[in-house]
Scaffold this active site. Structure first.
Site, mmCIF file in Angstrom:
data_model
loop_
_atom_site.group_PDB
_atom_site.id
_atom_site.type_symbol
_atom_site.label_atom_id
_atom_site.label_comp_id
_atom_site.label_asym_id
_atom_site.label_seq_id
_atom_site.Cartn_x
_atom_site.Cartn_y
_atom_site.Cartn_z
ATOM 1 N N GLU A 1 0.823 -1.217 0.000
ATOM 2 C CA GLU A 1 0.000 0.000 0.000
ATOM 3 C C GLU A 1 0.858 1.268 0.000
ATOM 4 O O GLU A 1 0.724 2.123 0.876
ATOM 5 C CB GLU A 1 -0.950 -0.022 1.210
ATOM 6 C CG GLU A 1 -1.915 -1.197 1.165
ATOM 7 C CD GLU A 1 -2.893 -1.222 2.334
ATOM 8 O OE1 GLU A 1 -3.991 -1.770 2.177
ATOM 9 O OE2 GLU A 1 -2.556 -0.697 3.417
ATOM 10 N N VAL A 2 1.686 1.402 -1.008
ATOM 11 C CA VAL A 2 2.596 2.544 -1.097
ATOM 12 C C VAL A 2 2.035 3.557 -2.096
ATOM 13 O O VAL A 2 1.798 3.227 -3.262
ATOM 14 C CB VAL A 2 4.008 2.101 -1.536
ATOM 15 C CG1 VAL A 2 4.945 3.301 -1.597
ATOM 16 C CG2 VAL A 2 4.551 1.051 -0.568
#
Length: 767
Positions: free
Chosen positions: A352-353
């Site tokens: 989840e970057v």
């Protein structure tokens, strides 16, 4: 040759004769799992004749060179013994090394009237054997109730080994913090059920929970925060559920503000690592980066490309992989982490970057050109690969969430698969040579609320994806359940979400011969053990009703208790059931509209889920006339992200088609979408019909002029139910469904009267 030691039992517990173990009937008879309430159930169990009686004269015999000290300590804890070397008695418990046992955690147990023999090749296998003995002993060994002269074990033979090497659970201690004492309690329960990996999510945007001596600001500042929106949601729910109250022991007052938080010192965590290792459980630390690093960036703003961190559309600003200072920081962090945690595996997170700041950074553009990187996904892979090389230089193995596949990874990285909406991710990883731990959100995210389907979904979960060949399947090393704690503010709430789902996971990952019906039969004895261990577990579901009930003349609420020892209590004035509320001891006849709140209670006062049952009086809906209806339902398809089903009302559909039933066709491929089904349902005979709508995310069901089930909004898989009184014939039918992204579930079932709950057949639907 080392001397064999014999430990004499000095203080035996009182045997509770009304307990647990079903005595055996015929020597040498293979036993069904229902005869013994063991979880997980062993690979092979054969009953014998009689029983072994443990008395003050019973000795524990072992060879000091075999390394079975921890198993001995656990056995002595269950049946306390001294450390002297008395003369051997005729009846002994013997711990024996057996080099012929091939599995590292495999063991053999042989119990006769004269001897208990536990055999294993390794200390871990011997410890697993002792935990099986623990479940065969009466509850008094858990309660420490003390007492008289004997404990009894049934005569039997067990041969056992695990199906998978990785049998894990995860706890997010970053969003909400959990005490060392709770972690010890959790580790002990893991040992009881033969789980062997505890994955601690130690850092995230909301908190940094592990002391790093080189950077004390990480805990001085990053371990504390003001209440956030998830805290507010928990506090809102606590009026109906005290388990949702914020734990006051994690609150402090500073500069006129209430702050939530806490952290573990390195000394505390090293002690916990030893506590787990003594039970042959590895603690896997996760320090999540390059994303989920807001707590660190607030203390060190230069870690990000733009300076500081803020929330984007979904995720926070990540650290910058284009600065050498970032790698220096990360390596310093993990050097201390590795000193605390000796585990073979270290978890980098890397999920989840939000890479937007990387795309805009001149530093990153320069680095990408230099390294030949074509996208920010490849830049993230560059970060992961550099960190993996650092891990390898320290003799460790990297684990990352399955997003690490997107920019390309080395074949030596370990992948933890969680995105159930990317079903090919574990297949791709296995074919790339990566070892894979299966941890999909559905059904292994334990923060998703449990329901009547949860245990079976976990138990029947396919650990190995069907697309893999037998050789490729060897890359799947096991499975893990995750508990994310944004909405888990207390230890009681964590217990409720873990148990009994943890037991289903334990058997799924240990046992090779699975039998869900047998597992259900063995659960009641395990509930008794959990209660003796003061575990705040979730009671079994009550059945025999739906949430929204109707009647034409009268209705009968008749509940079949899942456990005979439970007491059902209810209210009709809107208040919550408590231990002094009226008892529902017989069927309740309902002739007037009413709202009933109902809950089960154990003899120790543990309360189960609260069910709110609404009863309304109705007349039968009249059918509609329709000439030559065609099979199936009309369906409108919206390729759009929607918060709820109402969002489809003002939109034009992207396409329309005829569906045979209220199912999601294979042609629906948008990551987020909405579906509107419409037509008629052909009711075969007049009666009151119950409908059960299982949705992930949201759905609503309307029949005729009545909304029967409202299961709207974005949420994990959950089932809601309602009733409607219908005359035989065709009735208008509308079902709306949305998927917000992350994998969908849609299932519609029905029952008539007290009949079985079954899927609605295609033949019912017309248009």
């Amino acid at each position: 040759m080392m001397m064999k030691k014999i430990n004499r039992i000095k203080h035996p517990y009182r045997l509770v004769l009304t307990c647990i173990i079903v005595l055996l009937v015929a020597e040498g008879r293979a036993q069904s799992s229902a005869d013994f309430p063991l979880v997980p159930f062993p690979a092979s169990l054969t009953s014998g004749k009689g029983e072994f009686i443990i008395t003050p004269g019973t000795g524990i015999v072992y060879d000091t060179k075999d390394g079975f000290e921890q198993a001995l300590a656990e056995m002595s804890r269950l049946i306390p013994s001294g450390t002297s070397l008395p003369k051997p008695s005729t009846k002994v418990i013997e711990l024996q090394k057996d080099a012929a046992i091939t599995s590292p955690e495999g063991y053999h147990i042989a119990i006769t009237e004269q001897r208990v023999l536990l055999s294993a090749r390794t200390p871990a296998g011997m410890f697993r054997a002792v935990e099986t003995i623990r479940q065969l002993l009466p509850l008094s060994v858990e309660k420490r109730s003390g007492g008289a002269q004997s404990l009894r074990l049934p005569a039997l033979t067990i041969t056992d080994e695990p199906a998978y090497a990785w049998r894990g659970i995860h706890l997010d201690v970053a969003r909400h913090f959990f005490s060392i004492s709770y972690l010890e309690k959790l580790i002990d329960r893991m040992a009881l059920y033969k789980l062997n990996k505890l994955h601690l999510h130690l850092t995230d945007d909301q908190g940094w929970r592990i002391e790093i001596k080189k950077y004390p600001e990480l805990t001085a500042q990053g371990a504390w925060r003001t209440f956030d929106r998830n805290d507010s949601a928990c506090m809102h729910q606590q009026k109906d559920n005290l388990d949702m109250a914020i734990d006051p022991k994690h609150l402090v007052q500073r500069n006129g503000k209430t702050l939530y938080g806490g952290f573990y010192t390195q000394q505390q965590m090293k002690a916990l690592v030893k506590y787990a290792a003594d039970r042959y459980i590895d603690i896997i630390p996760e320090v999540d980066m390059p994303g989920h690093m807001m707590a660190a960036i607030h203390s060190f703003p230069d870690l990000s490309c733009e300076g500081g961190s803020k929330w984007g559309e979904l995720f926070s600003t990540p650290i910058c992989p284009c600065k050498e200072s970032t790698f220096e920081f990360a390596q310093n962090i993990f050097t201390e982490i590795m000193d605390i945690f000796p585990s073979e595996y270290i978890h980098l997170g890397a999920d989840e970057v939000d890479r937007k700041t990387w795309a805009q950074s001149p530093l990153c553009k320069t680095l990408m050109e230099k390294e030949g990187l074509k996208s920010t996904a490849e830049l993230q892979s560059y970060f992961v690969k550099r960190m993996e090389k650092f891990f390898q230089s320290k003799g460790r193995k990297l684990i990352g969430w399955d997003e690490i596949l997107e920019g390309g990874i080395s074949s030596t990285a370990n992948v933890m698969y969680w995105r159930s909406w990317v079903p090919d991710a574990p297949v791709m990883a296995a074919r790339n040579g990566n070892r894979v731990i299966m941890s999909p959100g559905n059904p292994l995210y334990f923060d998703n609320p449990p329901d009547a389907h949860s245990l079976e979904n976990i138990y029947q979960f396919k650990v190995v994806p069907e697309k893999l060949t037998p050789d490729e399947a060897n890359s799947i090393i096991g499975a893990q359940a995750n508990l994310w704690t944004e909405r888990v503010p207390s230890e009681n709430r964590a217990d409720y979400l873990y148990f009994p789902r943890l037991l289903a996971l334990a058997e799924r990952t240990w046992s090779k011969n699975l039998d869900y019906a047998s597992f259900q039969q063995r659960l009641p004895a395990q509930f008794n053990r959990l209660e003796a261990l003061q575990v705040h577990y979730r009671l079994p579901d009550l059945t025999g009703f739906v949430e929204h009930n109707v009647f034409t003349d009268s209705a009968v609420l008749d509940i079949k208790k899942p456990l005979p020892s439970l007491t059902l209590r209810y209210t009709t004035n809107g208040s919550l059931p408590v231990a002094t509320s009226p008892v529902l001891s017989k069927p309740l006849v309902i002739k007037q509209p009413v709202t009933i709140k109902l809950a089960a209670f154990t003899t120790k006062g543990l309360r189960g889920d609260i069910y709110t049952l609404n009863y309304q009086k109705e007349v039968y809906q009249q059918p509609v006339a329709l000439t030559q209806p065609a099979p199936g339902l009309q369906c409108k398809y919206y390729k759009k992200y929607l918060l709820n089903t109402l969002g489809m009302q003002t939109l034009q559909p992207d396409s329309q088609f005829i569906a045979p039933n209220a199912i999601v066709p294979a042609a629906v491929s948008a990551p987020s979408f909405g579906l509107q089904y419409s037509g008629y349902i052909d009711i075969p005979e007049t009666g009151i019909y119950s409908f059960y709508l299982l949705c992930d995310d949201g759905g609503t069901l309307t029949i005729g002029n009545k909304e029967v089930v409202n299961n709207d909004g974005q949420h994990a898989p959950q089932e809601k139910s309602g009733q409607v009184a219908l005359k035989k014939g065709l009735h208008l039918f509308y079902l709306n469904f949305i998927e917000g992204g992350g994998g969908f579930t849609l299932q519609l079932k029905y029952s008539k009267g007290n009949g079985a709950v079954i899927p609605v057949p295609d033949s019912f639907f017309k248009h």
